[in-house]
Design a protein around this motif. Structure first.
Motif, PDB file in Angstrom:
ATOM      1  N   GLU A   1      47.228  45.777  31.261  1.00  0.00           N
ATOM      2  CA  GLU A   1      46.549  45.791  32.555  1.00  0.00           C
ATOM      3  C   GLU A   1      47.293  44.892  33.542  1.00  0.00           C
ATOM      4  OE1 GLU A   1      42.558  44.503  31.956  1.00  0.00           O
ATOM      5  OE2 GLU A   1      42.171  45.910  30.305  1.00  0.00           O
ATOM      6  N   ILE A   2      47.085  45.147  34.823  1.00  0.00           N
ATOM      7  CA  ILE A   2      47.622  44.314  35.894  1.00  0.00           C
ATOM      8  C   ILE A   2      46.447  43.870  36.764  1.00  0.00           C
ATOM      9  CG2 ILE A   2      49.179  44.163  37.866  1.00  0.00           C
ATOM     10  CD1 ILE A   2      50.793  46.449  36.612  1.00  0.00           C
ATOM     11  N   HIS A   3      46.288  42.566  36.943  1.00  0.00           N
ATOM     12  CA  HIS A   3      45.196  42.025  37.749  1.00  0.00           C
ATOM     13  C   HIS A   3      45.765  41.304  38.969  1.00  0.00           C
ATOM     14  CE1 HIS A   3      42.395  41.712  33.970  1.00  0.00           C
ATOM     15  NE2 HIS A   3      42.779  42.955  34.239  1.00  0.00           N
ATOM     16  N   ILE A   4      45.233  41.622  40.134  1.00  0.00           N
ATOM     17  CA  ILE A   4      45.648  40.985  41.390  1.00  0.00           C
ATOM     18  C   ILE A   4      44.389  40.462  42.083  1.00  0.00           C
ATOM     19  CG2 ILE A   4      46.823  41.291  43.603  1.00  0.00           C
ATOM     20  CD1 ILE A   4      48.240  43.718  42.355  1.00  0.00           C
ATOM     21  N   GLY A   5      44.429  39.220  42.546  1.00  0.00           N
ATOM     22  CA  GLY A   5      43.261  38.648  43.201  1.00  0.00           C
ATOM     23  C   GLY A   5      43.629  37.740  44.353  1.00  0.00           C
ATOM     24  N   LYS A   6      42.710  37.620  45.293  1.00  0.00           N
ATOM     25  CA  LYS A   6      42.893  36.722  46.432  1.00  0.00           C
ATOM     26  C   LYS A   6      41.548  36.090  46.775  1.00  0.00           C
ATOM     27  CE  LYS A   6      45.637  36.575  50.658  1.00  0.00           C
ATOM     28  NZ  LYS A   6      46.839  36.075  49.995  1.00  0.00           N
TER      29      LYS A   6
ATOM     30  N   LYS B   1      44.108  31.426  47.807  1.00  0.00           N
ATOM     31  CA  LYS B   1      44.651  31.400  46.448  1.00  0.00           C
ATOM     32  C   LYS B   1      44.946  32.829  46.037  1.00  0.00           C
ATOM     33  CE  LYS B   1      43.457  30.076  41.689  1.00  0.00           C
ATOM     34  NZ  LYS B   1      42.441  29.406  40.842  1.00  0.00           N
ATOM     35  N   THR B   2      46.192  33.103  45.647  1.00  0.00           N
ATOM     36  CA  THR B   2      46.614  34.437  45.247  1.00  0.00           C
ATOM     37  C   THR B   2      47.057  34.410  43.798  1.00  0.00           C
ATOM     38  OG1 THR B   2      47.391  34.874  47.505  1.00  0.00           O
ATOM     39  CG2 THR B   2      48.157  36.368  45.778  1.00  0.00           C
ATOM     40  N   THR B   3      46.570  35.369  43.003  1.00  0.00           N
ATOM     41  CA  THR B   3      46.906  35.415  41.585  1.00  0.00           C
ATOM     42  C   THR B   3      47.450  36.789  41.205  1.00  0.00           C
ATOM     43  OG1 THR B   3      44.645  36.050  41.004  1.00  0.00           O
ATOM     44  CG2 THR B   3      45.156  33.710  40.970  1.00  0.00           C
ATOM     45  N   LEU B   4      48.396  36.792  40.297  1.00  0.00           N
ATOM     46  CA  LEU B   4      48.955  38.014  39.715  1.00  0.00           C
ATOM     47  C   LEU B   4      49.063  37.799  38.217  1.00  0.00           C
ATOM     48  CD1 LEU B   4      50.387  40.800  39.809  1.00  0.00           C
ATOM     49  CD2 LEU B   4      52.523  39.553  40.212  1.00  0.00           C
ATOM     50  N   ASP B   5      48.399  38.650  37.422  1.00  0.00           N
ATOM     51  CA  ASP B   5      48.398  38.502  35.968  1.00  0.00           C
ATOM     52  C   ASP B   5      48.747  39.828  35.300  1.00  0.00           C
ATOM     53  OD1 ASP B   5      47.498  35.739  35.385  1.00  0.00           O
ATOM     54  OD2 ASP B   5      45.720  36.362  36.503  1.00  0.00           O
TER      55      ASP B   5
ATOM     56  N   TRP C   1      49.864  36.591  31.308  1.00  0.00           N
ATOM     57  CA  TRP C   1      50.837  35.714  31.916  1.00  0.00           C
ATOM     58  C   TRP C   1      51.043  36.174  33.345  1.00  0.00           C
ATOM     59  CZ3 TRP C   1      55.662  37.339  33.647  1.00  0.00           C
ATOM     60  CH2 TRP C   1      56.123  38.569  33.170  1.00  0.00           C
ATOM     61  N   GLY C   2      51.262  35.210  34.213  1.00  0.00           N
ATOM     62  CA  GLY C   2      51.353  35.576  35.614  1.00  0.00           C
ATOM     63  C   GLY C   2      51.723  34.394  36.489  1.00  0.00           C
ATOM     64  N   TYR C   3      51.392  34.535  37.777  1.00  0.00           N
ATOM     65  CA  TYR C   3      51.794  33.532  38.770  1.00  0.00           C
ATOM     66  C   TYR C   3      50.652  33.326  39.749  1.00  0.00           C
ATOM     67  CZ  TYR C   3      54.963  30.854  41.735  1.00  0.00           C
ATOM     68  OH  TYR C   3      55.562  29.847  42.440  1.00  0.00           O
ATOM     69  N   THR C   4      50.480  32.070  40.163  1.00  0.00           N
ATOM     70  CA  THR C   4      49.440  31.710  41.125  1.00  0.00           C
ATOM     71  C   THR C   4      50.053  30.926  42.274  1.00  0.00           C
ATOM     72  OG1 THR C   4      47.738  31.603  39.402  1.00  0.00           O
ATOM     73  CG2 THR C   4      47.269  30.471  41.467  1.00  0.00           C
ATOM     74  N   ILE C   5      49.660  31.261  43.495  1.00  0.00           N
ATOM     75  CA  ILE C   5      50.084  30.527  44.687  1.00  0.00           C
ATOM     76  C   ILE C   5      48.825  30.035  45.399  1.00  0.00           C
ATOM     77  CG2 ILE C   5      51.269  30.631  46.908  1.00  0.00           C
ATOM     78  CD1 ILE C   5      53.010  32.838  45.808  1.00  0.00           C
TER      79      ILE C   5
END
Length: 329
Positions: free
Chosen positions: A207-212, A256-260, A273-277
């Motif tokens: 899966e790919i999760h994107i959040g803001k 806050k932006t997240t990509l997992d 695993w992903g990245y957060t800004i």
């Protein structure tokens, strides 16, 4: 955890996941389609992050040197601090999450995170120790536009407390003086944080999760300083003590932006695993300064510091371990 160690773990996770998906290991991997949602499921997660950080006190100390030049005139030490390049720190975070889902649509969750900076080098003279405690309680609704695509909205009640300590020894030859300076900066803000989210599920196990999330919090900021100075004058030594306290009302705004990327090894275990800004601005709504003696300087400092914006930036690589259990029909 260093970047190299984290990257190695992520690659092992990817390789391991690709090897076990062909085996009859768990019902999660028997079909390429997305697994049907459970009626009730509870999730427990542990997230570890590593990245670079700039926190508000770093800006404050730089502005403080500029303000000293404006109020008191030229001073070599203030000039060096004001115009020298300020490097950021590395930081680590540990977050724990507890979540309940009903039919994968309605979700209630609790999040708790601790974030601290790492000393940049042995030669770092700033002696800044930063810690953030983050707690949130929220709910979300995710609507399935298709079996492979969800869009959701969330609402969190967030409480953030940041504490920075700046302890060092004052030293000068003219006049000869030495003594410890203990400074502490404390900010506590809270409020409601809305968010938007997208979940893409191309495979049963991936899966790919994107959040803001959008932050507009408010609260209090308090700073204190205690100086104990020993001054040597000819054959006589004098001991002086200084104390001041400042307090203000602040706003804390940003995103806050997240990509997992999610790999489901079984129906009960997954890794992300992903990245957060994270980028926020701290701005004073009201600023007061107490116990500083000089009223004229107090008022001028209050005006200057109240008009200066500080920032909080944190970008991190994250690794999450997720355990879950379904129950009921």
């Amino acid at each position: 955890m260093s970047h190299k160690i984290l990257t190695t773990v992520l690659w092992i996770s990817c390789l391991y996941s690709s090897s076990i998906f062909s085996k009859d290991f768990d019902s999660t991997h028997e079909l390429p389609k997305v697994r049907e949602p459970d009626k009730h499921r509870v999730y427990l997660r542990r997230n570890e992050g590593y990245g670079g950080i700039n926190f508000p006190v770093m800006d404050y100390l730089r502005y403080e040197s500029f303000n000293s030049l404006l109020v008191n005139g030229y001073d070599a030490n203030s000039a060096v601090r004001a115009f020298s390049k300020t490097n950021g720190y590395n930081a680590v975070s540990i977050q724990h999450e507890l979540e309940y889902r009903y039919m994968d649509k309605f979700r209630v969750f609790y999040e708790s995170r601790s974030l601290v900076n790492l000393k940049s080098s042995k030669n770092d003279q700033r002696s800044l120790q930063f810690k953030e405690d983050y707690v949130s309680l929220g709910a979300a609704y995710f609507h399935p536009l298709s079996p492979n695509f969800n869009i959701g909205v969330s609402l969190r009640q967030v409480d953030i407390e940041q504490t920075t300590k700046n302890n060092y020894v004052l030293f000068d030859l003219f006049p000869p003086l030495i003594g410890p300076r203990n400074r502490e900066f404390s900010m506590n803000v809270r409020g409601t944080v809305p968010g938007i989210h997208i979940e893409i599920k191309p495979l049963r196990w991936f899966e790919i999760h994107i959040g803001k999330q959008f932050y507009n919090l408010s609260g209090n900021d308090t700073r204190s300083r205690v100086d104990i100075i020993l001054v040597s004058d000819r054959n006589e030594s004098l001991l002086f003590g200084y104390y001041d306290l400042s307090k203000g009302l602040v706003s804390y705004t940003g995103e806050k932006t997240t990509l997992d990327f999610v790999f489901r090894f079984s129906s009960w275990f997954a890794t992300k695993w992903g990245y957060t800004i994270e980028r926020y601005d701290v701005k004073y709504k009201k600023y007061l300064l107490f116990l500083d003696g000089d009223l004229q300087s107090t008022l001028l400092y209050s005006t200057l510091e109240g008009s200066q914006k500080q920032r909080m930036d944190f970008g991190s690589i994250n690794l999450t371990f997720e355990f879950s259990k379904s129950f009921g029909e």
